[in-house]
Design a protein around this motif. Structure first.
Motif, PDB file in Angstrom:
ATOM      1  N   CYS A 126      15.420 -12.264  27.131  1.00 14.38           N
ATOM      2  CA  CYS A 126      15.321 -11.846  25.728  1.00 14.38           C
ATOM      3  C   CYS A 126      16.730 -11.668  25.153  1.00 14.38           C
ATOM      4  O   CYS A 126      17.586 -11.043  25.792  1.00 14.38           O
ATOM      5  CB  CYS A 126      14.607 -10.498  25.609  1.00 14.38           C
ATOM      6  SG  CYS A 126      12.918 -10.480  26.225  1.00 14.38           S
TER       7      CYS A 126
ATOM      8  N   THR B 299       9.197  -5.603  22.336  1.00 17.91           N
ATOM      9  CA  THR B 299       7.959  -6.392  22.411  1.00 17.91           C
ATOM     10  C   THR B 299       8.187  -7.757  23.058  1.00 17.91           C
ATOM     11  O   THR B 299       7.243  -8.509  23.235  1.00 17.91           O
ATOM     12  CB  THR B 299       7.343  -6.598  21.016  1.00 17.91           C
ATOM     13  OG1 THR B 299       8.256  -7.325  20.183  1.00 17.91           O
ATOM     14  CG2 THR B 299       6.982  -5.263  20.357  1.00 17.91           C
ATOM     15  N   CYS B 300       9.431  -8.094  23.425  1.00 18.31           N
ATOM     16  CA  CYS B 300       9.721  -9.395  24.040  1.00 18.31           C
ATOM     17  C   CYS B 300       9.238  -9.386  25.485  1.00 18.31           C
ATOM     18  O   CYS B 300       9.550  -8.469  26.245  1.00 18.31           O
ATOM     19  CB  CYS B 300      11.219  -9.692  23.977  1.00 18.31           C
ATOM     20  SG  CYS B 300      11.670 -11.284  24.726  1.00 18.31           S
TER      21      CYS B 300
ATOM     22  N   ASP C 173      14.756  -8.918  12.606  1.00 22.60           N
ATOM     23  CA  ASP C 173      14.070  -8.073  11.623  1.00 22.60           C
ATOM     24  C   ASP C 173      14.861  -6.777  11.466  1.00 22.60           C
ATOM     25  O   ASP C 173      14.745  -5.868  12.287  1.00 22.60           O
ATOM     26  CB  ASP C 173      12.651  -7.771  12.089  1.00 22.60           C
ATOM     27  CG  ASP C 173      11.883  -6.899  11.116  1.00 22.60           C
ATOM     28  OD1 ASP C 173      12.450  -6.484  10.072  1.00 22.60           O
ATOM     29  OD2 ASP C 173      10.702  -6.625  11.386  1.00 22.60           O
TER      30      ASP C 173
ATOM     31  N   ALA D 281      11.533  -7.282  18.429  1.00 17.41           N
ATOM     32  CA  ALA D 281      11.026  -8.587  18.868  1.00 17.41           C
ATOM     33  C   ALA D 281      11.914  -9.229  19.926  1.00 17.41           C
ATOM     34  O   ALA D 281      11.442 -10.034  20.730  1.00 17.41           O
ATOM     35  CB  ALA D 281      10.880  -9.532  17.674  1.00 17.41           C
ATOM     36  N   HIS D 282      13.199  -8.882  19.958  1.00 14.91           N
ATOM     37  CA  HIS D 282      14.140  -9.466  20.913  1.00 14.91           C
ATOM     38  C   HIS D 282      14.513  -8.486  22.023  1.00 14.91           C
ATOM     39  O   HIS D 282      15.401  -8.765  22.825  1.00 14.91           O
ATOM     40  CB  HIS D 282      15.418  -9.920  20.181  1.00 14.91           C
ATOM     41  CG  HIS D 282      15.152 -10.979  19.178  1.00 14.91           C
ATOM     42  ND1 HIS D 282      14.984 -10.704  17.836  1.00 14.91           N
ATOM     43  CD2 HIS D 282      14.996 -12.322  19.308  1.00 14.91           C
ATOM     44  CE1 HIS D 282      14.746 -11.830  17.184  1.00 14.91           C
ATOM     45  NE2 HIS D 282      14.746 -12.820  18.055  1.00 14.91           N
TER      46      HIS D 282
END
Length: 147
Positions: A76, A69-70, A110, A58-59
């Motif tokens: 990021c 996915t950022c 995560d 995510a980051h």
């Protein structure tokens, strides 16, 4: 073997961020663990601070890593924290729990989708009217594992 990191940079008018990242070829599921542990020794001058971070999908910038996915590009970043205590020639064990807090995007780390761990030097800007100092560091990282 041991990871050896050396840094030597002069302060400037802006903060600087330099370091070393250990990328994982595939995402790592470390959700069964509390955080990351390593042994550290060496030296760090007063002009720089040692920061540790773990990064998840995510980051992770999706334009530079297909696992990421950022979509904020180079903005990021995952939550991170300063490594507390002194670093000297005597090896000591450091435990860093999974870190929450400020990040882009503003979501928790995560640990079930880790892409890397990193050691970063944050170099303070030169004080107004001050003489630039060198950020010098020689770190020895060993026994890296999840705990």
């Amino acid at each position: 073997g041991m990871l050896n990191i050396m840094e030597d940079v002069v302060q400037s008018g802006q903060p600087q961020y330099l370091g070393t990242t250990l990328f994982f070829n595939n995402c790592v599921d470390a959700s069964a663990f509390t955080g990351v542990q390593f042994t550290i020794s060496g030296s760090i001058s007063a002009a720089c601070h040692l920061i540790f971070g773990a990064n998840d999908v995510a980051h992770d910038d999706k334009t530079s890593d297909p696992k990421g996915t950022c979509d904020a590009g180079t903005s990021c970043y995952a939550p991170n924290m300063m490594v507390a205590g002194t670093v000297d020639s005597t090896p000591r064990t450091v435990q860093i729990p999974w870190i929450g807090g400020s990040s882009v995007p503003m979501v928790d780390l995560d640990p079930s989708h880790l892409v890397c761990v990193q050691w970063q030097f944050t170099v303070d800007p030169t004080a107004d009217g001050g003489t630039p100092q060198n950020c010098t560091a020689e770190l020895h990282i060993d026994d890296l594992k999840f705990y």
